[in-house]
Design an enzyme around this catalytic site. Structure first.
Site, mmCIF file in Angstrom:
data_model
loop_
_atom_site.group_PDB
_atom_site.id
_atom_site.type_symbol
_atom_site.label_atom_id
_atom_site.label_comp_id
_atom_site.label_asym_id
_atom_site.label_seq_id
_atom_site.Cartn_x
_atom_site.Cartn_y
_atom_site.Cartn_z
ATOM 1 N N TYR A 1 -1.080 -0.412 10.902
ATOM 2 C CA TYR A 1 -1.102 -0.715 9.461
ATOM 3 C C TYR A 1 0.199 -0.253 8.808
ATOM 4 O O TYR A 1 0.809 -0.982 8.013
ATOM 5 C CB TYR A 1 -2.304 -0.028 8.816
ATOM 6 N N SER B 1 0.870 -1.167 0.000
ATOM 7 C CA SER B 1 0.000 0.000 0.000
ATOM 8 C C SER B 1 0.907 1.217 0.000
ATOM 9 O O SER B 1 2.074 1.133 0.420
ATOM 10 C CB SER B 1 -0.883 -0.005 1.248
#
Length: 263
Positions: free
Chosen positions: A145, A132
């Site tokens: 995350y 990501s």
């Protein structure tokens, strides 16, 4: 590496981005093995793409080994499985932290470890890790995350150097804001104004290009997001200020609330 005729394992195939990747590789003539937790979604996708479905839960500590044993020999792995982990660290229990680390980082490291020797022995192969833009750009309410995605980037960069002499490629793909699928779409949270979005098909095309051209890293994001990620590595304090000015706190809070409701 040539995709046609290669045995390709795609994890996290039941999500929208996983669907797009599966179809992109099927179009290239790959022999597909698809895995995911949702059998009701996995079975129809396997039928559409002529693939073999291998259900698995990578949060299970023995899940990776069981999956690879069931899959058999593979030439290419696209590690797409991940769980969202938005929110303040203090909002997470120890068990939830372990799950995020297990699925988003440990499972990918174990996959590489368990396959590396066979790929080296055959003298070819490719590992693609779907990360990501959060692996390059830290943002509020995303410390857990960010930790998994930053860690994945470092692992992949070093592993690429280790496996290159043996003819085995390693790539990492960094999607930004993806519309119609992925973390933001699933949560129903729009991207910040002016950041731009990409499509699942663009992510799938990047994955395919990473394999065919042996590209180490590919960002799938708007120019402004790519520039922001680049500058974040140089001036993280400035990046945090820009994000605050752009309303990142509000978006992060909405994303965290949506993910909290699904945990």
């Amino acid at each position: 590496m040539k995709i046609e005729g290669s045995r390709v394992l795609i994890t996290g195939a039941t999500g929208g981005i996983g669907h797009a990747i599966a179809h992109a590789f099927a179009e290239r003539g790959a022999e597909l093995l698809l895995t995911g937790r949702r059998v009701d979604v996995l079975a129809p996708l396997a039928e559409q793409t002529g693939a073999r479905a291998v259900p698995a839960d990578l949060a299970d500590r023995d899940g990776v080994a069981a999956l690879l044993a069931a899959a058999g020999p593979v030439d290419i792995v696209v590690a797409n499985a991940a769980v969202p982990a938005s929110g303040l660290l203090t909002d997470y229990s120890i068990e939830e932290i372990d799950r995020a680390l297990d699925v988003n980082l440990r499972a990918l490291i174990l996959t590489a470890r368990l396959l590396a020797e066979s790929l080296i022995a055959q003298g070819h192969g490719h590992l693609v890790f779907i990360s990501s833009i959060a692996g390059k750009l830290a943002s509020p309410q995303a410390s857990l995350y960010n930790a998994t995605k930053f860690g994945l980037r470092g692992f992949a960069q070093a592993l690429r150097q280790d496996l290159a002499p043996h003819g085995v490629g390693v790539s990492t793909v960094f999607p930004g804001f993806v519309r119609d699928a992925g973390m933001f779409a699933d949560a129903g949270v729009p991207a910040a104004f002016g950041t731009g979005t990409s499509t699942p098909a663009q992510v799938a095309a990047a994955v395919r290009r990473a394999v065919e051209r042996n590209v180490g890293e590919i960002d799938v994001a708007s120019p402004q997001v790519r520039v922001g990620a680049l500058l974040a590595g140089i001036a993280p304090g400035w990046s945090a200020w820009v994000q605050r000015r752009g309303g990142a706190d509000k978006i992060a809070a909405a994303l965290a609330e949506a993910h909290r409701a699904k945990r």
